[in-house]
Design a protein around this motif. Structure first.
Motif, short mmCIF file in Angstrom:
data_model
loop_
_atom_site.label_atom_id
_atom_site.label_comp_id
_atom_site.label_asym_id
_atom_site.label_seq_id
_atom_site.Cartn_x
_atom_site.Cartn_y
_atom_site.Cartn_z
N CYS A 208 -51.46 -14.19 19.19
CA CYS A 208 -51.73 -15.45 19.88
C CYS A 208 -52.37 -15.31 21.25
CB CYS A 208 -50.43 -16.26 20.00
SG CYS A 208 -49.06 -15.38 20.77
N ILE A 209 -52.33 -14.13 21.88
CA ILE A 209 -52.91 -13.94 23.20
C ILE A 209 -53.48 -12.52 23.29
CG2 ILE A 209 -52.48 -13.88 25.70
CD1 ILE A 209 -50.06 -15.69 25.25
N VAL A 210 -54.62 -12.39 23.94
CA VAL A 210 -55.17 -11.09 24.31
C VAL A 210 -55.24 -11.06 25.84
CG1 VAL A 210 -57.17 -9.55 24.21
CG2 VAL A 210 -56.51 -10.87 22.18
N ALA A 211 -54.69 -10.01 26.43
CA ALA A 211 -54.67 -9.91 27.89
C ALA A 211 -55.36 -8.63 28.34
CB ALA A 211 -53.23 -9.92 28.42
N LEU A 212 -56.05 -8.70 29.47
CA LEU A 212 -56.77 -7.56 30.03
C LEU A 212 -56.31 -7.30 31.46
CD1 LEU A 212 -60.42 -8.65 29.13
CD2 LEU A 212 -58.99 -7.09 27.80
N ASP A 213 -56.02 -6.04 31.78
CA ASP A 213 -55.93 -5.65 33.18
C ASP A 213 -57.35 -5.60 33.73
OD1 ASP A 213 -53.22 -5.33 32.94
OD2 ASP A 213 -53.24 -3.13 32.97
N LEU A 214 -57.62 -6.35 34.78
CA LEU A 214 -58.96 -6.39 35.36
C LEU A 214 -59.07 -5.27 36.39
CD1 LEU A 214 -59.32 -10.26 35.72
CD2 LEU A 214 -60.15 -8.78 33.86
N SER A 215 -59.30 -4.08 35.87
CA SER A 215 -59.29 -2.88 36.70
C SER A 215 -60.15 -1.81 36.04
CB SER A 215 -57.85 -2.37 36.84
OG SER A 215 -57.81 -1.08 37.40
N SER A 216 -60.69 -0.93 36.86
CA SER A 216 -61.45 0.22 36.35
C SER A 216 -60.57 1.44 36.17
CB SER A 216 -62.60 0.55 37.30
OG SER A 216 -62.10 0.83 38.61
N ASP A 217 -59.29 1.32 36.42
CA ASP A 217 -58.35 2.43 36.26
C ASP A 217 -58.37 2.90 34.81
OD1 ASP A 217 -55.80 3.86 35.74
OD2 ASP A 217 -55.31 3.27 37.79
N PRO A 218 -58.39 4.21 34.55
CA PRO A 218 -58.38 4.71 33.17
C PRO A 218 -57.16 4.26 32.38
CG PRO A 218 -58.96 6.47 34.70
CD PRO A 218 -58.53 5.31 35.53
N ALA A 220 -55.85 1.23 32.64
CA ALA A 220 -55.86 -0.22 32.53
C ALA A 220 -55.62 -0.63 31.07
CB ALA A 220 -57.18 -0.78 33.03
N ARG A 221 -54.77 -1.63 30.88
CA ARG A 221 -54.31 -1.97 29.54
C ARG A 221 -55.06 -3.16 28.94
NH1 ARG A 221 -48.66 -3.72 31.51
NH2 ARG A 221 -50.16 -4.66 32.95
N VAL A 222 -55.06 -3.17 27.62
CA VAL A 222 -55.36 -4.37 26.83
C VAL A 222 -54.07 -4.68 26.07
CG1 VAL A 222 -56.72 -5.37 24.97
CG2 VAL A 222 -57.79 -3.78 26.58
N LYS A 223 -53.63 -5.93 26.13
CA LYS A 223 -52.38 -6.30 25.47
C LYS A 223 -52.65 -7.38 24.43
CE LYS A 223 -48.81 -6.83 28.27
NZ LYS A 223 -48.05 -7.32 29.46
N VAL A 224 -52.01 -7.23 23.28
CA VAL A 224 -52.06 -8.24 22.23
C VAL A 224 -50.65 -8.77 22.02
CG1 VAL A 224 -52.62 -8.77 19.83
CG2 VAL A 224 -54.05 -7.15 21.11
N THR A 272 -43.72 -10.33 21.18
CA THR A 272 -43.87 -8.93 21.57
C THR A 272 -45.31 -8.72 22.02
OG1 THR A 272 -42.21 -8.13 20.00
CG2 THR A 272 -43.81 -6.53 20.78
N ALA A 273 -45.51 -7.98 23.10
CA ALA A 273 -46.85 -7.61 23.53
C ALA A 273 -47.04 -6.12 23.32
CB ALA A 273 -47.07 -7.96 25.00
N LEU A 274 -48.08 -5.76 22.60
CA LEU A 274 -48.42 -4.35 22.37
C LEU A 274 -49.50 -3.96 23.37
CD1 LEU A 274 -48.63 -4.43 18.47
CD2 LEU A 274 -46.67 -3.75 19.89
N SER A 275 -49.28 -2.88 24.10
CA SER A 275 -50.21 -2.43 25.14
C SER A 275 -51.06 -1.28 24.64
CB SER A 275 -49.43 -1.98 26.39
OG SER A 275 -48.77 -3.07 26.98
N PHE A 276 -52.36 -1.38 24.85
CA PHE A 276 -53.32 -0.37 24.41
C PHE A 276 -54.04 0.20 25.62
CE2 PHE A 276 -52.68 -3.44 21.09
CZ PHE A 276 -52.67 -2.72 19.91
#
Length: 362
Positions: A208-218, A220-224, A272-276
Motif C-alpha cells: 500500500c505504500i512505497v517510501a524512499l529515504d531522500l539521501s545519497s547515502d549507500p 539509504a532505504r526503499v521501504k514497501v 509491516t514495512a520491508l526495508s531494501f
C-alpha cells in the motif's frame, strides 16, 4: 501540553505545528538546541495551505493521521536516544487531489534546491506514480513527506511516501517497475516468491505504500509497506521472515501482548514495512506497525502497552513517559491521540510512537 495547545486560538496549521513541535522537543530535552530552529525551518517550507485559516480547510480529509489532519508527529525511542519525526501532506486550498499531488511534487523540488535534499531516486520513479497528463490522482493519498530530526545535532533525514495506486493502476506492477529502476528487482522478486510460498490471501499482504529515504547515502532505504487485514499474528510474523534480521516469533509476541490472542477482527489492520538497501538480495529489515486507536480505547490503554514494550526492549522509558504526558495531558483515559507504534530491529530495538495533533473525535 498538547491538550492546552489545541484549545488556544491558533488559526493556521503552521502555528499549531510549531506549538506542538516546541512542546514535543521540550519533553524530549534535545542535546542540541539548534533542533528547534531546524524544525521551524522545515515548517516554514510547507506550502500556502499551512498558512491559511484551519477553518478554511475543514472539509479536507488527509490520510496522514487518524484525526484526518495533514500533520503527524512521531517519536523514535532506542537505547542510543530519541528522534522526532514530522509527517505532512501538501494539500490544495480548494481540495483538489491533483493540485495537492502537484504541490507535493513542488515541495520536493523546493527542498532539493533550498535544503540540498537528494531527490534523484524519487525522480527516477516519479512518472510511474504520477504519469504525465494524468487527469487526477487516485487512492487515499498521492504523496506524503517526512523529516526526521536527531536530537543530538546529527543530519536530517527527509523521506517521501508514495501511493502505488495513485495512478489508478493496481499496486503490483507499479512497485515491480519502481524496484527495477532502483536496482532492487532481485530483492523484490525474492519477496514475491516468498509471499507466494506462504499461500496467504491478497488481503493478508496488500502492498500500500512505497517510501524512499531522500539521501545519497549507500545505506539509504526503499521501504514497501504491507497491510495485513483479517490476518493472524502468526501469519504476520511469517511474512517478516523474508527480512535478514528476522527473529522467529518476535512480531507475533508483540501482536499478542498488544491486542490479545486474535488480530483477525481488529478495526484497523497492522502493517509491516520491508526495508531494501542496494546490494542486498532480500530485505535487510522488517518493521511491525501496530494501530493502537481505534483498536484500543484511549491513550491510557496505549501507555499500558508502550511502557512495558520499552522495558522489554531495554530502552529507558523516561522520555516516553514525558511525551505521553505532553500528548495526553492529565486525562489520557479520555484522549485518543496516540495512534500507532512501530517496532523494528529486535536485536537492537527501535520503538516509534505516532501521535495526531488533535483527538479524532473532536
Amino acid at each position: 501540553m498538547w491538550h492546552a495547545v489545541t484549545r488556544r486560538p491558533l488559526r493556521t496549521f503552521n502555528s499549531v505545528l510549531n506549538e506542538h513541535i516546541d512542546a514535543a522537543l521540550s519533553a524530549l530535552k534535545p542535546a542540541d538546541p539548534t533542533v528547534y530552529g531546524r524544525a521551524e525551518s522545515f515548517v516554514s517550507s510547507l506550502g500556502p495551505w499551512s498558512r491559511v485559516h484551519i477553518e478554511d480547510l475543514a472539509g479536507h480529509r488527509s490520510f496522514v493521521a487518524n484525526d484526518e489532519w495533514p500533520l503527524e508527529l512521531s517519536f523514535a525511542f532506542a537505547r542510543a536516544g530519541a528522534k522526532l519525526r514530522i509527517l505532512t501532506e501538501e494539500i490544495a486550498v480548494g481540495g483538489d487531489s491533483l493540485a495537492g499531488q502537484r504541490a507535493g511534487q513542488r515541495l520536493l523540488r523546493r527542498l532539493a534546491k533550498e535544503a540540498d535534499v537528494n531527490i534523484d531516486r524519487y525522480q527516477a520513479i516519479e512518472d510511474l506514480f504520477f504519469p504525465p497528463g494524468a487527469a487526477d490522482s487516485a487512492g487515499a493519498f498521492a504523496l506524503m513527506h517526512a523529516v526526521e530530526l536527531p536530537l543530538d545535532g546529527g543530519s536530517l533525514l527527509h523521506k517521501a511516501y508514495l501511493n502505488p495506486e495513485a495512478a489508478g493502476e493496481s499496486a503490483g506492477p507499479t512497485i515491480s517497475a519502481a524496484m527495477d529502476r532502483l536496482g532492487l528487482a532481485a530483492a523484490w522478486a525474492h519477496v514475491e516468491r516468498a509471499m507466494a510460498a506462504l499461500s496467504l490471501p491478497p488481503r493478508a499482504r496488500e502492498a500500500c505504500i512505497v517510501a524512499l529515504d531522500l539521501s545519497s547515502d549507500p545505506e539509504a532505504r526503499v521501504k514497501v509497506y504491507l497491510r495485513h487485514s483479517q490476518t493472524t499474528a502468526s501469519d504476520i510474523d511469517s511474512i517478516s521472515s523474508v527480512a535478514k534480521n528476522y527473529i522467529p516469533g518476535a512480531f507475533e509476541e508483540i501482536l499478542h501482548s498488544t491486542f490479545g490472542p486474535s488480530t483477525e477482527s481488529l478495526k484497523k489492520a497492522p502493517m509491516t514495512a520491508l526495508s531494501f538497501v542496494p546490494g542486498h538480495d532480500c530485505p535487510t529489515s522488517a518493521t511491525l506497525y501496530c494501530p493502537l486507536y481505534p483498536n484500543l480505547p484511549n491513550d491510557a490503554a496505549a501507555r499500558d502497552v508502550l511502557v512495558p514494550l520499552l522495558a522489554r526492549s531495554d530502552i529507558a522509558a523516561d522520555a516516553l513517559e514525558e511525551v505521553l504526558r505532553t500528548v495526553g495531558g492529565p486525562t489520557p483515559g479520555q484522549g485518543r491521540r496516540i495512534s500507532w507504534f512501530g517496532y523494528k530491529r529486535p536485536e537492537d530495538p527501535v520503538v516509534t510512537v505516532y501521535a495526531g495533533l488533535r483527538d479524532p473525535h473532536q
